[in-house]
Design a protein around this motif. Structure first.
Motif, PDB file in Angstrom:
ATOM      1  N   SER A  24       0.764  -1.080   0.220  1.00  0.00           N
ATOM      2  CA  SER A  24      -0.191  -0.052  -0.186  1.00  0.00           C
ATOM      3  C   SER A  24       0.810   1.352   0.065  1.00  0.00           C
ATOM      4  O   SER A  24       0.691   2.357  -0.493  1.00  0.00           O
ATOM      5  CB  SER A  24      -1.479   0.006   1.216  1.00  0.00           C
ATOM      6  N   SER A  27       2.289   1.960  -3.613  1.00  0.00           N
ATOM      7  CA  SER A  27       0.943   1.920  -4.575  1.00  0.00           C
ATOM      8  C   SER A  27       0.650   3.131  -4.257  1.00  0.00           C
ATOM      9  O   SER A  27       0.513   4.426  -5.118  1.00  0.00           O
ATOM     10  CB  SER A  27      -0.285   1.679  -4.631  1.00  0.00           C
ATOM     11  N   GLN A  28       0.751   4.226  -3.359  1.00  0.00           N
ATOM     12  CA  GLN A  28      -0.331   5.235  -2.379  1.00  0.00           C
ATOM     13  C   GLN A  28       1.294   6.282  -3.056  1.00  0.00           C
ATOM     14  O   GLN A  28       0.462   7.308  -3.809  1.00  0.00           O
ATOM     15  CB  GLN A  28       0.265   5.480  -1.340  1.00  0.00           C
ATOM     16  N   GLU A  31       0.631   6.156  -6.731  1.00  0.00           N
ATOM     17  CA  GLU A  31      -0.654   8.049  -6.697  1.00  0.00           C
ATOM     18  C   GLU A  31      -0.130   8.688  -6.581  1.00  0.00           C
ATOM     19  O   GLU A  31      -1.299   9.617  -7.294  1.00  0.00           O
ATOM     20  CB  GLU A  31      -1.572   6.918  -6.380  1.00  0.00           C
ATOM     21  N   GLU A 242     -16.832  12.354   4.023  1.00  0.00           N
ATOM     22  CA  GLU A 242     -15.538  12.378   2.328  1.00  0.00           C
ATOM     23  C   GLU A 242     -16.513  12.339   1.180  1.00  0.00           C
ATOM     24  O   GLU A 242     -16.214  13.518   0.874  1.00  0.00           O
ATOM     25  CB  GLU A 242     -15.425  10.570   2.482  1.00  0.00           C
ATOM     26  N   PHE A 265      -8.627  11.172  -1.458  1.00  0.00           N
ATOM     27  CA  PHE A 265      -9.035  11.703  -0.504  1.00  0.00           C
ATOM     28  C   PHE A 265      -9.040  10.239  -0.025  1.00  0.00           C
ATOM     29  O   PHE A 265      -8.710   9.361  -0.264  1.00  0.00           O
ATOM     30  CB  PHE A 265     -10.525  11.735   0.039  1.00  0.00           C
ATOM     31  N   ARG A 266      -8.551  10.416   1.537  1.00  0.00           N
ATOM     32  CA  ARG A 266      -8.150   9.347   1.962  1.00  0.00           C
ATOM     33  C   ARG A 266      -8.580   9.007   3.430  1.00  0.00           C
ATOM     34  O   ARG A 266      -7.967  10.072   4.212  1.00  0.00           O
ATOM     35  CB  ARG A 266      -7.031   8.869   2.148  1.00  0.00           C
TER      36      ARG A 266
END
Lengths: 475, 475
Positions: A24, A27-28, A31, A242, A265-266
């Motif tokens: 993760s 990947s983040q 991104e 969100e 968003f996270r």
């Protein structure tokens, strides 16, 4: 769009002993710079599976980041299987061997023989500059002669020459690429298999993080042919969900008409992270594009923005107190010490944090803050919290006191179990307070109250209203 | 050995917005019953990737668990792509439709039309009994007539008959298999693609957990032809490292010579979990095999075992206090409230937990526990902690007081930054204490001290020595 895949290898990850946060994370990070992962594969420390995974990814992807399997034990197969997948030999990378020996020497230890394995790389692996920017050395046969190409930086040259036994059997063509690991012995490397470029990285998170940010992402961006300047702007908020924030920010991306601003968003309850990714031709261009969007986000989210980028809520609170030579006392009930635990251990907190008192019974709270005469029965009110905050401040001579008192619903935990939160912030001359009700079970209430307490203190210190309705609140 | 694969689907997981804990959960659960995952794949909400992933897994595996993509939105593609992969039609599963409508009715809501999608399943999906053990209904055309097969349990039959509009257009052959989800609207299902059996599960963790344990694992065990009785025994310890415990337990597996006992570890600092997996022909057989090994593990790890199976350290401490009508006060410094935060919010803690005081400065600690006269300078000693614990107990009238005081090394955080921990436990008539030094950086020291405080209290309550040297300790 470049097709990127990730392959994670290791029995610890495959068996679930370790949660795969490396994936993760990668990947983040991708991104955040506008790159997307298409496919992820996890296999164990198993030759056949890893080989299969590398070949399959090689057929599908343009670039592959492989994580794990670079350690010194027999379980660690990445270099070996990568060589097999690329149908080339494994060769010793002398420079890396020297680096490792140096690594151990600095710690006054002798390198164990099995670490040598970490310097064995596929012959076609391309050598890459190390992060301080100097060329990495490599060795190469030309005609009958063995040539040693060495880096121009003296200490790197010295290191290679001083390598014990002068183990210079490496044969690395000019295309070999080493990815530097400045803080560990596992060496990363890059290599083509099939049509894809593979990046092999260690499983140790902090080593992976550094390698990814400093070396792999810039290479991927270059390979993708994207405009190289990318800026990530982050806003942290508490109290808005969100979908609410998404609605509030509708259209902000269009303030820059060419589509180079992306909103994302996270959500990690109770906080929400709002992210703006901006692409441009250079830093000046990204800054110019970001400015109006950033301004608009600040305007629309207003008081709900608790910090930006790497700043944390607790950090903002501490800094706010420190800047006015303030000090803080805390009184907690059901939050059980979790508010204090967010603040009091931080570097610099010893100058600001005064005292926290935790008790579950109101009578005990009163006794702790020196309000012995008060009645501990009846409904919990804002006035109760105010009296407790005032008393705690007086007692400890802190400039500020925060009291977060909670009346939790009775009965077993359930999805609609709620809590009534009365909180107050007292200073020498005034007191501010709010009353809120949150539903969602014990943990939801507890976590929400911790954040609400800290965020109200942040608001108070920033001269913002302590009470503004939040989405988690029930009437 | 059955070849099992996991496919996780969903953009939130693929982009790293969500850490994929579902995968580690599934894998651990399978490991616990002696099954192993060979390969894991993550793809996004993308038709082409998911189809490719299903077909590839179908070529390699005997069984596949697919997680995610069963929701009501257009992004959720699992049923549809599964049907495509298996080259069959999607058909409405009426029973599940009724279940969903019931689900909404119970919450006094009308089912939104797009939820209907969740009841569309591949035609060859096999219907499976629901967890309360009754046969699930299915509808089938035989000749010209439409037959409705309904479950024997009245309330399930009623639910089907009462389904609004009597939407009984489903055509499910006898091989269709629904995996029941008792707590949500996403319906799981099983299906063969290629040579593998696929299990489709929702992404919501608690729904996944229940489905996995109650329905999928038993099917996998049956399919694997393994002896069905499997027992997992877990021991939790603090203070011994994984390699140390591994060495201490050398040979315990061989106490059962047929190899049906397997030893494993899961380290999550500061605790270590030691696991025994035992296979047998039936429960009696596993119990018989486990008994001598279990006894030996308890003997060898001795006082270091802080709890077993689902019990937690904080739970053991609370229960130990509650059983003697005890109560607890806590004094913390650098741990900052984290010791109290482990205990005080738990159900039942309001009866036991009395008060916690947190302060970073020793003078403030003294003031808080009513030791105003004491000198707050000089080296931190066991005697300091003893005096503080005694005073905190006296002040709050608790039966037990725990004081954990820490002297943290000066300077910036670094890997060899340490802390000296002086802790004491006071009761009315006695006081026990220890002094320890832990190195490893701020967080390592803080987390270690929280666990040491709670574990020493556990030891005290169990009449074990409060001081025994631990592996994390430096001389």
């Amino acid at each position: 769009m470049m097709r990127i895949e990730i392959i994670c290898t290791g029995d610890e990850v495959l068996t679930g002993k370790i949660v795969n946060t490396n994936f993760s994370y990668i990947s983040q990070k991708l991104e955040d710079v506008g790159l997307s992962v298409r496919w992820e594969t996890t296999v164990g420390d198993d030759r056949e599976s890893l080989l299969r995974a590398l070949r399959l990814a090689g057929e599908r992807a343009d670039a592959v980041i492989v994580n794990g399997g670079l350690g010194p034990t027999v379980d660690d197969l990445s270099q070996e299987v990568a060589a097999q997948a690329a149908r080339v030999e494994l060769v010793l990378n002398d420079e890396w061997l020297a680096r490792m020996e140096e690594f151990f020497r600095r710690r006054s230890r002798v390198m164990p023989p099995n670490n040598r394995k970490q310097a064995m790389l596929p012959a076609t692996a391309e050598v890459i500059d190390n992060p301080i920017g100097t060329a990495c050395g490599f060795a190469l046969d030309i005609g009958q002669a063995r040539f040693f190409f060495t880096p121009g930086v003296p200490r790197e040259l010295h290191r290679m020459l001083e390598a014990p036994n002068n183990r210079k059997q490496a044969m690395l063509p000019a295309t070999a690429e080493v990815i530097d690991n400045p803080i560990g012995t596992a060496c990363g490397f890059a290599l083509d298999i099939g049509q894809a470029r593979f990046f092999f990285t260690p499983g140790v998170p902090r080593e992976l993080h550094r390698m990814l940010e400093e070396q792999i992402i810039p290479r991927l961006l270059a390979k993708s042919g994207m405009q190289t300047a990318i800026v990530l702007k982050r806003f942290h908020s508490y109290g808005l969900g969100e979908s609410h924030v998404d609605a509030l920010l509708r259209g902000v991306e269009e303030l820059v008409p060419d589509g180079s601003v992306k909103l994302g968003f996270r959500a990690h309850y109770p906080q929400l992270e709002t992210k703006l990714t901006v692409r441009g031709t250079d830093t000046e261009d990204t800054r110019r594009k970001l400015a109006p969007v950033e301004r608009e986000v600040r305007k629309r989210l207003g008081n709900f923005i608790l910090s930006e980028d790497d700043a944390t809520l607790e950090g903002v609170v501490l800094a706010g107190l420190a800047s006015r030579q303030g000090s803080l006392s805390i009184v907690e009930t059901f939050t059980s010490g979790a508010i204090a635990a967010r603040l009091a251990h931080l570097p610099g907190a010893d100058k600001v944090f005064c005292r926290a008192v935790v008790a579950r019974a109101l009578g005990e709270v009163y006794a702790a803050v020196g309000l012995e005469g008060a009645s501990a029965t009846g409904e919990l009110t804002r006035e109760t919290a105010e009296a407790v905050a005032r008393a705690a401040r007086r007692q400890t001579h802190a400039t500020h006191a925060l009291a977060v008192l909670i009346d939790l619903d009775d009965g077993a935990d359930r999805i609609d179990l709620g809590g009534t939160i009365c909180l107050a912030i007292a200073t020498e001359h005034e007191v501010a307070s709010r009353r809120s009700r949150i539903l969602g079970g014990r943990e939801w209430v507890r976590l929400g109250a911790v954040e609400m307490g800290l965020d109200c203190l942040r608001r108070y210190l920033q001269n913002l209203p302590v009470y503004e309705r939040i989405d988690f609140e029930k009437a």
